[in-house]
Design a protein around this motif. Structure first.
Motif, mmCIF file in Angstrom:
data_model
loop_
_atom_site.group_PDB
_atom_site.id
_atom_site.type_symbol
_atom_site.label_atom_id
_atom_site.label_comp_id
_atom_site.label_asym_id
_atom_site.label_seq_id
_atom_site.Cartn_x
_atom_site.Cartn_y
_atom_site.Cartn_z
ATOM 1 N N GLY A 95 -5.697 50.316 -11.013
ATOM 2 C CA GLY A 95 -6.286 50.508 -12.327
ATOM 3 C C GLY A 95 -6.517 49.223 -13.081
ATOM 4 N N LEU A 98 -8.081 48.640 -20.225
ATOM 5 C CA LEU A 98 -9.227 48.315 -21.059
ATOM 6 C C LEU A 98 -8.805 47.707 -22.389
ATOM 7 N N GLN A 102 -5.748 51.880 -23.710
ATOM 8 C CA GLN A 102 -6.671 52.558 -22.817
ATOM 9 C C GLN A 102 -6.641 51.951 -21.420
ATOM 10 N N SER A 103 -6.820 52.805 -20.423
ATOM 11 C CA SER A 103 -6.866 52.332 -19.040
ATOM 12 C C SER A 103 -7.812 53.203 -18.217
ATOM 13 N N LEU A 104 -8.270 52.637 -17.117
ATOM 14 C CA LEU A 104 -9.141 53.326 -16.185
ATOM 15 C C LEU A 104 -8.565 53.089 -14.800
ATOM 16 N N SER A 105 -8.409 54.152 -14.000
ATOM 17 C CA SER A 105 -7.806 53.973 -12.678
ATOM 18 C C SER A 105 -8.506 54.847 -11.636
ATOM 19 N N ARG A 130 -9.581 58.335 -13.263
ATOM 20 C CA ARG A 130 -8.825 58.792 -14.428
ATOM 21 C C ARG A 130 -8.985 57.810 -15.605
ATOM 22 N N TYR A 131 -9.193 58.369 -16.772
ATOM 23 C CA TYR A 131 -9.189 57.591 -18.007
ATOM 24 C C TYR A 131 -7.897 57.926 -18.729
ATOM 25 N N TYR A 133 -5.362 57.351 -22.150
ATOM 26 C CA TYR A 133 -5.186 56.901 -23.535
ATOM 27 C C TYR A 133 -3.705 57.017 -23.849
#
Length: 135
Positions: A95, A98, A102-105, A130-131, A133
């Motif tokens: 991942g 951001l 926030q993260s994006l994986s 997956r996003y 928060y």
């Protein structure tokens, strides 16, 4: 004659090591949640453990192992109503953070049907975007 009494206490400290393989083994975090989907299994609840492989500035990676209980759609004629399906999952996730919250994986999940009440018709590998928060 004076008698000298010494007091000795036994103390046990349970702290995780700060380096190497032992730090990795003793640093899991818990996983739990509910998934929603389409097809023969509508929802599933899972619980397990995950370990960080690396965490470098904004990039991160982890591996996880979990057990899941999936509920069957009521319209599925091949299963008795209300019977749960059990599965075991192993996940490899990479991942990018951001921002602070926030993260994006991207995760590859491999599901194995349990020998007891396992769903042998369910697909075994999933690719998940997956996003996240964090609040």
């Amino acid at each position: 004659a004076t008698e000298h009494h010494s007091r000795e206490n036994l103390e046990i400290s349970l702290t995780s090591p700060d380096h190497g393989v032992l730090r990795f083994l003793f640093s899991p975090r818990t996983l739990s949640g509910e998934t929603y989907g389409f097809g023969p299994t509508v929802t599933g609840n899972y619980v397990g453990l995950a370990w960080n492989i690396f965490d470098s500035h904004r990039l991160f990676g982890s591996i996880g192992f979990a057990g899941a209980v999936n509920r069957v759609m009521p319209e599925d004629p091949t299963r008795p109503s209300g019977s749960p399906l059990f599965s075991l999952h192993s996940t490899l996730e990479f991942g990018y953070e951001l921002g602070a919250q926030q993260s994006l994986s991207l995760a590859l999940d491999h599901a194995t049907a349990s020998p007891y009440l396992g769903d042998r018709s369910a697909p075994g590998d999933f690719l998940r975007l997956r996003y996240g928060y964090h609040f």
